[in-house]
Write an enzyme that holds these catalytic residues in place. Structure first.
Site, mmCIF file in Angstrom:
data_model
loop_
_atom_site.group_PDB
_atom_site.id
_atom_site.type_symbol
_atom_site.label_atom_id
_atom_site.label_comp_id
_atom_site.label_asym_id
_atom_site.label_seq_id
_atom_site.Cartn_x
_atom_site.Cartn_y
_atom_site.Cartn_z
ATOM 1 N N ASP A 121 79.810 68.628 25.260
ATOM 2 C CA ASP A 121 79.579 69.139 23.917
ATOM 3 C C ASP A 121 78.153 69.627 23.734
ATOM 4 O O ASP A 121 77.291 69.450 24.596
ATOM 5 C CB ASP A 121 79.889 68.047 22.891
ATOM 6 C CG ASP A 121 81.320 67.555 22.991
ATOM 7 O OD1 ASP A 121 82.207 68.393 23.209
ATOM 8 O OD2 ASP A 121 81.534 66.336 22.864
ATOM 9 N N TYR A 222 79.518 59.213 33.604
ATOM 10 C CA TYR A 222 78.583 59.553 32.529
ATOM 11 C C TYR A 222 77.474 58.510 32.456
ATOM 12 O O TYR A 222 77.693 57.317 32.710
ATOM 13 C CB TYR A 222 79.303 59.608 31.183
ATOM 14 C CG TYR A 222 80.110 60.863 30.967
ATOM 15 C CD1 TYR A 222 79.536 61.995 30.397
ATOM 16 C CD2 TYR A 222 81.449 60.922 31.340
ATOM 17 C CE1 TYR A 222 80.278 63.156 30.198
ATOM 18 C CE2 TYR A 222 82.195 62.083 31.147
ATOM 19 C CZ TYR A 222 81.601 63.187 30.579
ATOM 20 O OH TYR A 222 82.332 64.339 30.387
#
Length: 509
Positions: A121, A222
């Protein structure tokens, strides 16, 4: 095959400095012509080439690119058809590939079979992102195991079910390649010389035509950097460990009704916190796949646990979407309450989040940093590493300057009172006044100011997934489908004046 994407603007990803340099280069010859006539040699050198470059005269091969990018400079990874306030990473990368004549700009993303491992994002960074595409090759076709020549369209990206399928008649020439006789294009150097320093290509690899960076990926890792100040790391680690395994994460993500997702189960392979340096810790999360904003929602809950405002069991409770979904354990012997709808809470900031790495089956890649012959002895002088060291040095200087600014402010203003971490939520009222606001950390140096704390499980709940999905289907979904139908039929008047269509019964209300 018609392209689903519009080619990006040539200047979409340019920095301010690059735009100024371009303007100066355009103004230079004009100013020179007023004062001094150009030399004869300069005129001859400036003559355009009489031979127009034909992209389709060259064979194309499928490769994977591994790259990193600074998310705070971009409006997300994925290219957007509509204009965005900030350029996208894919838009800048595709524009550079087109400028280097490695892909056909007019054919767009579909024309080169572009596919990514996973999207990030706005504001989120990547260190090991992978994309695959068909690019122009410098090698003869008989030295490539698979190639496409001429204007043949590349096959569309394959799904996981099609990965093991037999090759079909897709225009790809398959052969036993001869030994490489010349250098391949140095994709890494070519692209890094033209890209802004906020995007760096680290390696490229030949890949099979059936390779899919998305569906071939086994796991994604992540990392989220955060300050441990005023946080109980042991409680956060307890909460993080509860994520491991397959769980329903509908209450730990952002629902995107447009995707019509009905299954929110995801498998988490690892979740742990480690110390990075004296100022930062890292939350590591490894999973086979992730939902929209899932990591940032999880991190927000971990912050609540770390401050002591919520217990570690909140993580398990939010995953208990139906009776018995999360059975009691030794630490929590009582059954967890059912939370079938997501409570309202702020998700964590995206700045400290990055896609660190993506895992693939052994033998998928043969990563290369140049295009030289395998027999060539080449000594990498570490130019790319030097560039990254310079960027890190500038970052350290920026951090030191900000610390000095803080010291200057400290001469006149006291440090804020610290009330976290709490041993138990009831201590909140003991450590502050009845109307005194306090800051709940959201990561990245941001926080949410609160006067009255309401426990997460007592907050307003959002609509169930089924209700949200159905509302989108009968609303935006129906209108979107109608616009597609009108566009396919070429009814321009209806596209331009949809209210007339609706009034005549031709569209959804």
């Amino acid at each position: 095959m018609a392209s689903a994407y519009l080619p990006p603007s040539p200047y979409a990803g340019w920095s301010r400095e690059q735009l100024i340099e371009r303007l100066q280069s355009l103004e230079g010859p004009a100013k020179l012509s007023v004062d001094t006539p150009p030399a004869v040699n300069d005129i001859e050198k400036s003559k355009p080439s009489t031979r127009k470059f034909n992209f389709y005269e060259y064979p194309r091969r499928k490769i994977a690119l591994k790259f990193s990018y600074s998310g705070w400079e971009y409006g997300g990874l994925a290219f957007q058809i509509d204009d965005t306030p900030l350029p996208t990473v894919e838009g800048v990368l595709f524009d550079t590939l087109a400028k280097a004549r490695l892909v056909d700009e007019e054919a767009g993303f579909d024309g080169c079979g572009w596919e990514r491992c996973g999207r990030t994002d706005k504001g989120v960074s990547g260190a090991g992102q992978v994309v695959s595409l068909w690019v122009r090759s410098a090698l003869p076709t008989d030295e490539l195991s698979e190639s496409i020549t001429g204007t043949t369209l590349v096959p569309v990206p394959v799904s996981r079910d099609a990965l093991e399928a037999e090759p079909s008649s897709d225009g790809i020439e398959r052969r036993e390649p001869k030994e490489q006789s010349r250098n391949e294009h140095d994709y890494v150097t070519i692209l890094n010389r033209m890209l802004p320093e906020t995007i760096r290509i680290s390696a490229w690899s030949p890949v099979s035509s059936t390779f899919s960076p998305r569906f071939s990926c086994l796991w994604r890792h992540y990392k989220y950097l955060f300050s441990p100040k005023d946080l109980d790391i042991s409680k956060m680690q307890d909460a993080a460990s509860r994520l491991i395994g397959e769980h329903d994460f509908r209450n730990l993500c952002k629902l995107d009704a447009a995707k019509q997702i009905t299954s929110f189960k995801r498998n988490i392979l690892d979740a742990h916190i480690e110390k990075y340096n004296d100022n930062l810790h890292i939350f590591n999360l490894v999973g086979s796949a992730f939902l929209y904003n899932q990591v940032r929602h999880i991190m927000a809950v971990l912050f609540l646990v770390g401050t002591g405002l919520e217990p570690p069991s909140l993580v398990t409770t939010l995953m208990n979407v139906s009776e018995g979904c999360e059975p009691p354990n030794g630490d929590d012997p009582q059954p967890y309450p059912v939370v079938d709808r997501k409570p309202e809470y702020h998700m964590a900031d995206g700045l400290p989040l990055m896609l660190w790495d993506c895992g693939y089956p052994d033998g998928t890649f043969s990563w290369r940093t140049n295009g030289r012959l395998p027999s060539d002895e080449f000594k990498d002088l570490g130019e790319l590493q030097r560039e990254m060291q310079n960027i890190v040095t500038r970052s350290h200087i920026t951090a030191a300057l900000n610390e000095h600014f803080q010291q200057a402010v400290a001469k006149h203003h006291p440090a804020p009172p610290s009330i976290f971490p709490l041993d138990k939520p009831s201590q909140l009222q003991e450590r502050r006044g009845p109307q005194q606001a306090f800051a709940v950390p959201l990561g990245g140096g941001s926080a949410h100011r609160v006067v009255k704390w309401v426990p997460v499980l007592q907050r307003k709940r959002l609509d169930p997934v089924e209700v949200a999905n159905e509302r989108w289907r009968v609303g935006k979904g129906t209108r979107k489908a109608e616009r597609r139908r009108i566009a396919a039929e070429g009814d321009l008047e209806a596209v331009q004046q949809p209210e007339k269509v609706a009034a005549s019964g031709g569209g959804a209300s």
